[in-house]
Design a protein around this motif. Structure first.
Motif, PDB file in Angstrom:
ATOM      1  N   PRO A  47     116.471  38.989 -16.615  1.00  0.00           N
ATOM      2  CA  PRO A  47     116.708  37.796 -15.798  1.00  0.00           C
ATOM      3  C   PRO A  47     115.717  36.701 -16.191  1.00  0.00           C
ATOM      4  O   PRO A  47     114.609  37.005 -16.640  1.00  0.00           O
ATOM      5  N   PRO A  48     116.064  35.436 -16.027  1.00  0.00           N
ATOM      6  CA  PRO A  48     117.334  34.948 -15.470  1.00  0.00           C
ATOM      7  C   PRO A  48     118.449  34.809 -16.505  1.00  0.00           C
ATOM      8  O   PRO A  48     119.550  34.399 -16.152  1.00  0.00           O
ATOM      9  N   ASN A 107     121.641  38.679 -15.554  1.00  0.00           N
ATOM     10  CA  ASN A 107     121.514  39.349 -14.270  1.00  0.00           C
ATOM     11  C   ASN A 107     122.688  40.310 -14.136  1.00  0.00           C
ATOM     12  O   ASN A 107     123.833  39.896 -13.972  1.00  0.00           O
TER      13      ASN A 107
END
Length: 323
Positions: free
Chosen positions: A175-176, A179
């Motif tokens: 992440p990001p 995800n």
């Protein structure tokens, strides 16, 4: 003589020290950054290129989602956050896809299977499997017989059935940028339609996102910066070790010897420190003094020899007379 204090560095020595320290740090960080980028950027980029994904999007439909536990059951998972961690819980998503379709055509003409119908279909397969358990070796084998999986060709409804779905070629990330919760939420429901990209080398491998330009740029950034920096650092450090510092070490003993000779010459008498040319000149005062001294010593030596000879003759004659 008193002890000398620590030698003060010159500006040249200070600049040379800082330049050498800079290249040492540059080479160290370049090497470690390259080793870090290999499993996370370089290897996935090369694998994406070698798998030859078709950049024309295909139509994918989710047909099977399974959640498993145990290392032996989780030989692969559609998405995992962390490419190096062990897999003990996995979610495996399989899709059917067809080629030569556009995204607009996909959204306009493809019917989505209702969730209730999908659930009924999944339960029906499970009930049939439980009933046939004593005659089948595995669930995957039975499902393959109920709905054949593999390459069907363009003449069939689906070009490939039962393909493995991943967010990227490795199915992992952090992440990001990736995800997994969002990925499963978007693609795990049966009957979900979306565009996907399949591999020409392995048609059973499908990814949900593909940007070849970004793949090439990541590969360039990961290799064009650390590798030249490390090579440049090695070249400079090698040159500095064999040329710059080696010359300084050779000049240091000569400089120390010259200083010791200068200090030692202070205790030498002034007559000895006179130039050689002046002492050897016949018209010089030093030459005349040396010549006069030599003549005096020569006369004294001759007189001693004569006296010794006369003394010896006297002794011999006295002895012969007494006899």
């Amino acid at each position: 003589m008193g002890e000398q204090g620590p030698e003060k560095q010159t500006w040249k020595q200070k600049i040379l020290f800082y330049i050498t320290a800079f290249f040492v740090l540059l080479g160290t960080f370049s090497l470690f950054s390259f080793l870090f980028l290999v499993p996370f950027v370089i290897d996935p980029a090369f694998t994406t290129i070698f798998m030859e994904f078709d950049e024309s999007p295909a139509l994918c439909v989710t047909v099977d989602t399974e959640r498993r536990q145990g290392a032996s059951n989780c030989t692969w998972t559609s998405c995992r956050e962390g490419c190096t961690k062990e897999i003990y819980q996995c979610t495996q998503i399989r899709v059917n896809y067809k080629r030569n379709v556009t995204e607009n055509y996909t959204l306009a003409t493809t019917e989505t299977i209702p969730a209730s119908a999908s659930a009924r279909q999944e339960r029906a397969l499970r009930d049939d499997y439980d009933y046939m358990f004593d005659k089948k070796e595995s669930e995957e084998e039975y499902l393959n017989e109920v709905e054949p999986t593999g390459l069907m060709g363009d003449d069939s409804e689906w070009y490939y059935t039962g393909a493995k779905l991943f967010p990227n070629v490795k199915g992992c990330g952090y992440p990001p940028m990736l995800n997994c919760s969002i990925f499963y939420k978007n693609y795990q429901d049966l009957g979900t339609n979306f565009t996907c990209y399949y591999s020409r080398v392995d048609p059973g491998l499908v990814i949900s996102h593909l940007d070849m330009w970004q793949v090439y740029m990541n590969l360039v950034y990961a290799m064009a910066i650390p590798i030249p920096s490390f090579i440049l650092s090695v070249i400079y450090l090698t040159f500095a070790y064999f040329k710059i510092y080696n010359d300084d070490e050779e000049k240091a003993p000569l400089k120390n010897n010259a200083e010791e000779m200068d200090v030692g010459d202070e205790n030498v008498p002034e007559t000895i420190l006179q130039p050689t040319s002046e002492r050897l000149t016949p018209a010089s005062e030093a030459f005349r003094e040396d010549l006069a001294g030599f003549g005096h010593h020569f006369k004294v030596a001759m007189a001693d020899e004569l006296s010794k000879e006369s003394l010896a003759d006297g002794v011999v004659n006295s002895i012969s007379i007494q006899g």
